[in-house]
Design a protein around this motif. Sequence first.
Motif, mmCIF file in Angstrom:
data_model
loop_
_atom_site.group_PDB
_atom_site.id
_atom_site.type_symbol
_atom_site.label_atom_id
_atom_site.label_comp_id
_atom_site.label_asym_id
_atom_site.label_seq_id
_atom_site.Cartn_x
_atom_site.Cartn_y
_atom_site.Cartn_z
ATOM 1 N N UNK A 1 -4.309 13.498 5.444
ATOM 2 C CA UNK A 1 -3.389 13.391 4.310
ATOM 3 C C UNK A 1 -2.996 14.769 3.760
ATOM 4 N N UNK A 2 -3.922 15.713 3.837
ATOM 5 C CA UNK A 2 -3.565 17.080 3.409
ATOM 6 C C UNK A 2 -2.483 17.682 4.269
ATOM 7 N N UNK A 3 -2.559 17.463 5.588
ATOM 8 C CA UNK A 3 -1.529 17.970 6.493
ATOM 9 C C UNK A 3 -0.189 17.312 6.199
ATOM 10 N N UNK A 4 -0.234 15.991 5.916
ATOM 11 C CA UNK A 4 1.012 15.293 5.594
ATOM 12 C C UNK A 4 1.634 15.849 4.320
ATOM 13 N N UNK A 5 0.794 16.088 3.297
ATOM 14 C CA UNK A 5 1.320 16.652 2.041
ATOM 15 C C UNK A 5 1.884 18.043 2.254
ATOM 16 N N UNK A 6 1.200 18.870 3.059
ATOM 17 C CA UNK A 6 1.696 20.229 3.329
ATOM 18 C C UNK A 6 3.021 20.186 4.065
ATOM 19 N N UNK A 7 3.152 19.254 4.985
ATOM 20 C CA UNK A 7 4.417 19.130 5.711
ATOM 21 C C UNK A 7 5.543 18.708 4.779
ATOM 22 N N UNK A 8 5.219 17.839 3.813
ATOM 23 C CA UNK A 8 6.260 17.416 2.874
ATOM 24 C C UNK A 8 6.700 18.555 1.968
ATOM 25 N N UNK A 9 5.767 19.465 1.648
ATOM 26 C CA UNK A 9 6.099 20.556 0.719
ATOM 27 C C UNK A 9 6.833 21.684 1.438
ATOM 28 N N UNK A 10 6.273 22.141 2.529
ATOM 29 C CA UNK A 10 6.837 23.314 3.205
ATOM 30 C C UNK A 10 7.864 22.968 4.255
ATOM 31 N N UNK A 11 7.849 21.762 4.745
ATOM 32 C CA UNK A 11 8.786 21.398 5.805
ATOM 33 C C UNK A 11 8.199 21.689 7.176
ATOM 34 N N UNK A 12 8.314 20.724 8.041
ATOM 35 C CA UNK A 12 7.726 20.877 9.375
ATOM 36 C C UNK A 12 8.439 21.970 10.161
ATOM 37 N N UNK A 13 9.737 22.140 9.886
ATOM 38 C CA UNK A 13 10.490 23.126 10.655
ATOM 39 C C UNK A 13 9.972 24.544 10.434
ATOM 40 N N UNK A 14 9.503 24.820 9.227
ATOM 41 C CA UNK A 14 9.024 26.172 8.939
ATOM 42 C C UNK A 14 7.741 26.500 9.685
ATOM 43 N N UNK A 15 7.042 25.492 10.212
ATOM 44 C CA UNK A 15 5.837 25.765 10.990
ATOM 45 C C UNK A 15 6.173 26.357 12.346
ATOM 46 N N UNK A 16 7.322 26.007 12.878
ATOM 47 C CA UNK A 16 7.683 26.445 14.219
ATOM 48 C C UNK A 16 8.777 27.508 14.208
ATOM 49 N N UNK A 17 9.722 27.428 13.249
ATOM 50 C CA UNK A 17 10.794 28.418 13.124
ATOM 51 C C UNK A 17 10.723 29.031 11.735
ATOM 52 N N UNK A 18 10.142 30.202 11.677
ATOM 53 C CA UNK A 18 9.996 30.863 10.382
ATOM 54 C C UNK A 18 11.370 31.263 9.855
ATOM 55 N N UNK A 19 11.635 31.025 8.563
ATOM 56 C CA UNK A 19 12.946 31.408 8.005
ATOM 57 C C UNK A 19 13.123 32.911 8.004
#
Length: 433
Positions: free
Chosen positions: A122-140
């Motif tokens: 659930x922590x990973x799901x919450x982090x993905x909702x906050x930061x966005x999954x795309x930012x994990x693979x393609x840094x802005x």
Amino acid sequence: MSTFKTVMRRILNLPEPQGGKNAANPPAGAPAGQSAVPGQQQSAAASSPVPAQAAPAPAGLQQWTDAAARLQAQAPGAPQPAPDQAAPPGQGKGKSRDVPWQLEDENSGTKFMVKVGRGALWGVVALAAITGIRSWFWAPAPPKSDPVQVNNGPTYPVQEAQAVASRFARAYLTWDENDPKPRAEALARDLAKGMDTAAGWNTRGQQEVLVAQPGPVSEEKDKRARVRVDVLVKGPASDDKSKSSDKPKDDKPKDDKSKDDKSKDDKSKDKKDDASKGNDSRTVTGPRWIGLEIPVVYTSGRIVVTGQPGLVGVPQNAPSAPALTIKTADNDFSDKTRGVVEEFFGKYATGEAESVAAPGASVAALPPGVAFGSLRNWSVDEGSGSDRTGAATVTWLMGGAELEQTYRVKLTRVASAQAERWQVAEVHGGLSS
């Protein structure tokens, strides 16, 4: 698939289906859950005193069914089976509920690890909702920022150069033939090491420096610069007398012709000397300004003078300035407020300006020895509102003379329950706009 459905019905204690692929509809009045078996008569099933039994489950499934029944029996408030309920065919009374395992409470860390895993998920799901999954693979891309402007200050110590040049100019243009030592000592403080402290002076005459005003610093290469200093000096003018002849006197007698020839030669020589010196019609009266340009260099952490300075001229006339914008005057308002401004300048000369100024205004008093002469002109610019600005021409009496000056005056409207009046809020010398 039918086996899974049967297990789930038994676990959830659900009734058997009323119709199916291999079951017929029971007759009216038959007990619920009883199904007709193919090959049997409807009348025999209804009148038989022995209750109908369900078809036996497979051997592998029977263990799960018995476990579910035992869990239902252990639950508080669960209905207890009848003591005379017959066991399924092929099963004995004592061995019908035996299972190959024993129920025990879970005391290991398995449940804790399951909870921790769920929390992490659930922590990973919450982090993905906050930061966005795309930012994990393609840094802005980082935001583009303007280059930082670093202010390193002036490249040359201008203030130090002006201070040294001003001190040197005062010592350089001050001399006294009766006491030359102080001049040499003063010049030695700022001259580069090894230079002549006489600095070109022939040890004759007297002169005094009243004011030394440093000017602009012209920076050159190799940390060298040239400093302009304007100096106010006081002393006698230059001596234009003819130099005495260095030739030895001839005491031998000569004839008159040779004397006449010599006198003619002397006169022609004097004329050449006067032509070479030039005749300056300007007279020296009192102190005078002299410009001086001094070469300096920045070395070993300080400013030093590198050589003899040079005299330069001082501008006698300033260039013309752009004309001020002429503003339209409000003659009616000027006449209405003339008495207010005249009273203010009268109190201004006596040090009582704040007594007639607007509330909150701060006006410093004029020094003693200044008397108010008259208000020669007062003109208010056109406008509206509670603040108005005008120009005043005033004469002052000081030092036995009359001096005319111009001021920019700001008026403000002061209102009370009984009356309304205009008072001076600001006063500035000169017209800058």
